[in-house]
Write an enzyme that holds these catalytic residues in place. Structure first.
Site, short mmCIF file in Angstrom:
data_model
loop_
_atom_site.label_atom_id
_atom_site.label_comp_id
_atom_site.label_asym_id
_atom_site.label_seq_id
_atom_site.Cartn_x
_atom_site.Cartn_y
_atom_site.Cartn_z
N GLY A 174 7.61 0.98 2.56
CA GLY A 174 8.67 1.22 1.57
C GLY A 174 8.23 1.18 0.13
O GLY A 174 9.00 0.78 -0.75
N ASP A 203 15.49 2.75 3.22
CA ASP A 203 14.39 2.16 2.44
C ASP A 203 14.89 1.57 1.12
O ASP A 203 14.56 0.44 0.76
CB ASP A 203 13.31 3.20 2.16
CG ASP A 203 12.50 3.55 3.41
OD1 ASP A 203 12.89 3.12 4.51
OD2 ASP A 203 11.49 4.27 3.28
N PRO A 232 0.84 -1.20 0.00
CA PRO A 232 0.00 0.00 0.00
C PRO A 232 0.87 1.25 0.00
O PRO A 232 1.97 1.24 0.55
CB PRO A 232 -0.78 -0.12 1.32
CG PRO A 232 0.03 -1.04 2.18
CD PRO A 232 0.83 -1.91 1.28
N GLY A 268 4.27 3.06 5.18
CA GLY A 268 5.50 2.74 5.91
C GLY A 268 6.13 1.42 5.51
O GLY A 268 7.01 0.92 6.21
C1 MEV Z 1 10.92 5.82 6.47
O1 MEV Z 1 10.62 4.52 6.02
C2 MEV Z 1 12.04 5.79 7.46
C3 MEV Z 1 12.46 7.14 8.03
O2 MEV Z 1 13.43 6.86 9.01
C4 MEV Z 1 13.00 8.07 6.97
C5 MEV Z 1 14.35 7.61 6.42
O3 MEV Z 1 15.07 6.87 7.08
O4 MEV Z 1 14.69 8.07 5.32
C6 MEV Z 1 11.28 7.83 8.73
#
Ligand code: MEV
Length: 301
Positions: A88, A133, A82, A86
């Site tokens: 990736g 990511d 999705p 979060g």
């Molecule tokens: C996002 O998946 C992870 C964060 O730590 C941003 C990053 O590390 O670039 C929030």
């Protein structure tokens, strides 16, 4: 002729946000990701949907970073991730495009180059990404990651195999948030409270390195406790929400050894740790009965 490429989805187990400031983080690739199919074309084009412009921009950045002057049209994006949750999706998309372009133009790009090229697109999507990511989207598996300040080629990337398999239930809060904005908000908070923030960074770093040891030894109770502590830090820097907190507490009440938000926060997903498949699947069923999207992934070996 059309070519395809694949990028892994990921979930961050420990250290999100603080990783942007150079502390260790641990993430694992999911058993799913994004496949992109593209072909040479008169002009760069994304698929005809709401993401067309973003995809086209990513294609242009990736093409240039790979040294390809011919343009491409993205024919198909098959995503099991999705958007804005979060897991990736933007990094998986960038890696998939980079691999498909490499295949289409017969470029023998090593994995490190794919990773570095996808990082260029991540900067477009996220502003000041740590690089975790795209690293997970490239390699999958379990990785201890640390951003090096000078050059992304020097990032610490330690791949490892957890000592014991475990089960994560990934529960979506149903709300989306832009990682770019969450990272920017955290930066403002850090600028206002630099000294306190540096203590949080130190705690996050400690949690990640202990978690690394615990993952290698397979002590799942300790792993869960560290996840709970990590969630507390993320609440402290303001990236959780009432909804995410409620899911975290519900997961613990459902028998999770630990639970935390994962990724940028502000919405997106919670991950909850279970020692065996049966308890994970039972908790997954509980969340689905509450009409939340939830799925179980097995991590390790
Ligand atoms: C996002 O998946 C992870 C964060 O730590 C941003 C990053 O590390 O670039 C929030």
């Amino acid at each position: 002729m059309a070519s395809t490429g694949f990028g892994w989805g990921k979930t961050i187990l420990f250290g999100e946000h603080f990783v942007v400031y150079g502390t260790e983080a641990i993430a694992v690739g999911l058993d799913r990701g994004i496949t992109v199919t593209l072909e040479r074309s008169e002009q760069d084009e994304g698929p005809s949907d709401e993401h067309a412009d973003a995809v086209k921009q990513a294609v242009q950045i990736i093409r240039q970073a790979a040294g390809v002057s011919e343009q491409v049209r993205v024919l198909l994006i098959e995503s099991a991730l999705p958007v804005g949750q979060g897991t990736g999706s933007s990094a998986a998309l960038s890696v998939a495009i980079a691999r498909a372009i490499a295949k289409e133009f017969a470029l023998a790009l090593p994995e490190e180059r794919i990773n570095a090229i996808a990082y260029e697109a991540e900067k477009f999507f996220h502003g000041t990404p740590s690089g975790i990511d795209n690293t997970l989207a490239t390699y999958g598996g379990a990785i201890l990651f640390q951003k090096r300040p000078v050059h992304p080629d020097e990032n610490r990337i330690e791949r490892f195999l957890p000592g014991k398999p475990f089960w994560l239930v990934i529960i979506s809060s149903g709300t989306r948030a832009a990682t770019r904005e969450m990272v920017a908000e955290v930066r403002l908070r850090r600028d206002r409270q630099e000294e306190v923030f540096s203590q949080f960074c130190a705690a996050s770093s400690r949690i990640s390195s202990q978690a690394h040891q615990v993952l290698l030894s397979g002590d799942l109770d300790a792993l869960g406790e560290l996840m709970n502590l990590n969630h507390g830090l993320l609440v402290g820097i303001g990236v959780s929400t009432v909804r995410l907190d409620t899911i975290v507490h519900t997961a613990r009440a459902q028998g999770a050894l630990g639970a935390k938000l994962t990724g940028g926060g502000g919405g997106g997903c919670v991950i909850a740790l279970f020692p065996d498949q049966d308890s994970a699947v039972a908790a997954q069923g509980h969340f689905q009965a509450e009409l939340l999207a939830a799925y179980t992934v097995r991590i390790g070996s």
